[in-house]
Design a protein around this motif. Structure first.
Motif, PDB file in Angstrom:
ATOM      1  N   GLY A  27      -6.038  -5.074   0.258  1.00  0.00           N
ATOM      2  CA  GLY A  27      -4.712  -4.523  -0.010  1.00  0.00           C
ATOM      3  C   GLY A  27      -3.856  -5.305  -0.979  1.00  0.00           C
ATOM      4  N   ILE A  28      -4.422  -6.297  -1.655  1.00  0.00           N
ATOM      5  CA  ILE A  28      -3.629  -7.080  -2.596  1.00  0.00           C
ATOM      6  C   ILE A  28      -4.334  -7.132  -3.946  1.00  0.00           C
ATOM      7  N   ALA A  38       1.252  -6.574  -3.133  1.00  0.00           N
ATOM      8  CA  ALA A  38       0.652  -5.794  -2.049  1.00  0.00           C
ATOM      9  C   ALA A  38       1.263  -4.405  -2.046  1.00  0.00           C
ATOM     10  N   GLU A  39       0.425  -3.419  -1.810  1.00  0.00           N
ATOM     11  CA  GLU A  39       0.878  -2.043  -1.649  1.00  0.00           C
ATOM     12  C   GLU A  39      -0.152  -1.307  -0.807  1.00  0.00           C
ATOM     13  N   ILE A  40       0.288  -0.205  -0.229  1.00  0.00           N
ATOM     14  CA  ILE A  40      -0.606   0.561   0.644  1.00  0.00           C
ATOM     15  C   ILE A  40      -0.345   2.041   0.434  1.00  0.00           C
ATOM     16  N   ARG A  48       2.346   5.689  -2.700  1.00  0.00           N
ATOM     17  CA  ARG A  48       2.089   4.360  -2.153  1.00  0.00           C
ATOM     18  C   ARG A  48       3.393   3.726  -1.703  1.00  0.00           C
ATOM     19  N   LEU A  51       4.896  -3.108  -1.197  1.00  0.00           N
ATOM     20  CA  LEU A  51       5.142  -4.123  -0.178  1.00  0.00           C
ATOM     21  C   LEU A  51       5.645  -5.442  -0.743  1.00  0.00           C
ATOM     22  N   TYR A  64       0.578  -6.874   3.757  1.00  0.00           N
ATOM     23  CA  TYR A  64      -0.322  -5.725   3.868  1.00  0.00           C
ATOM     24  C   TYR A  64      -0.740  -5.511   5.320  1.00  0.00           C
TER      25      TYR A  64
END
Length: 147
Positions: A27-28, A38-40, A48, A51, A64
């Motif tokens: 996730g990074i 970081a994003e999800i 998305r 983060l 994450y």
């Protein structure tokens, strides 16, 4: 044909090893200038949740982990499953993108500050060791033993 299968699997292995070196956690990713972000992806959407941007990969991975836990629950695949801070059940009910972003960035910022402080303290300790005088250097007038 066996030669082609063997070479393609070997190429896939090398690609996987390179990805593991570049992305130490799920996730990074690393920006060109060295920051870790970081994003999800939101479930069942193409959008998305951002983060944050962090100086250490551990901080980005912890952000994450927080977000993926709130999105997917206890069955989520985490980078640090032992380090997840579980809050009260009332806070788990609000799973909006804004609340997930807020919780994840709080955790990431806290970890980033700790990691940066640890790195700075280790740098200062190693700096003290390197401040020892060079014994091969001739003494200057201010360092002269002749008085």
């Amino acid at each position: 044909m066996e030669g082609n299968c063997y070479s393609s699997s070997r190429i896939a292995e090398k690609r996987k090893q390179k990805q593991q070196q570049e992305k130490p956690y799920r996730g990074i990713r690393m920006r060109k200038w060295g920051k870790w972000v970081a994003e999800i992806r939101e479930p069942n959407k193409r959008s998305r949740i951002w983060l944050g941007s962090y100086t250490t990969p551990v901080a980005a991975a912890r952000a994450y982990d927080t977000a993926v836990f709130y999105l997917r629950g206890p069955s989520a695949r985490l980078n640090f499953p032992d380090l997840l801070f579980q809050e009260e059940d009332d806070e788990l009910r609000d799973v909006s993108a804004a609340s997930i972003r807020k919780k994840a960035t709080e955790v990431g910022a806290r970890v980033d500050a700790l990691q940066t402080a640890l790195h700075a303290s280790s740098q200062s300790k190693s700096g003290r060791v390197s401040e020892t005088p060079d014994l091969n250097e001739y003494p200057g007038p201010e360092n002269s033993d002749e008085d």
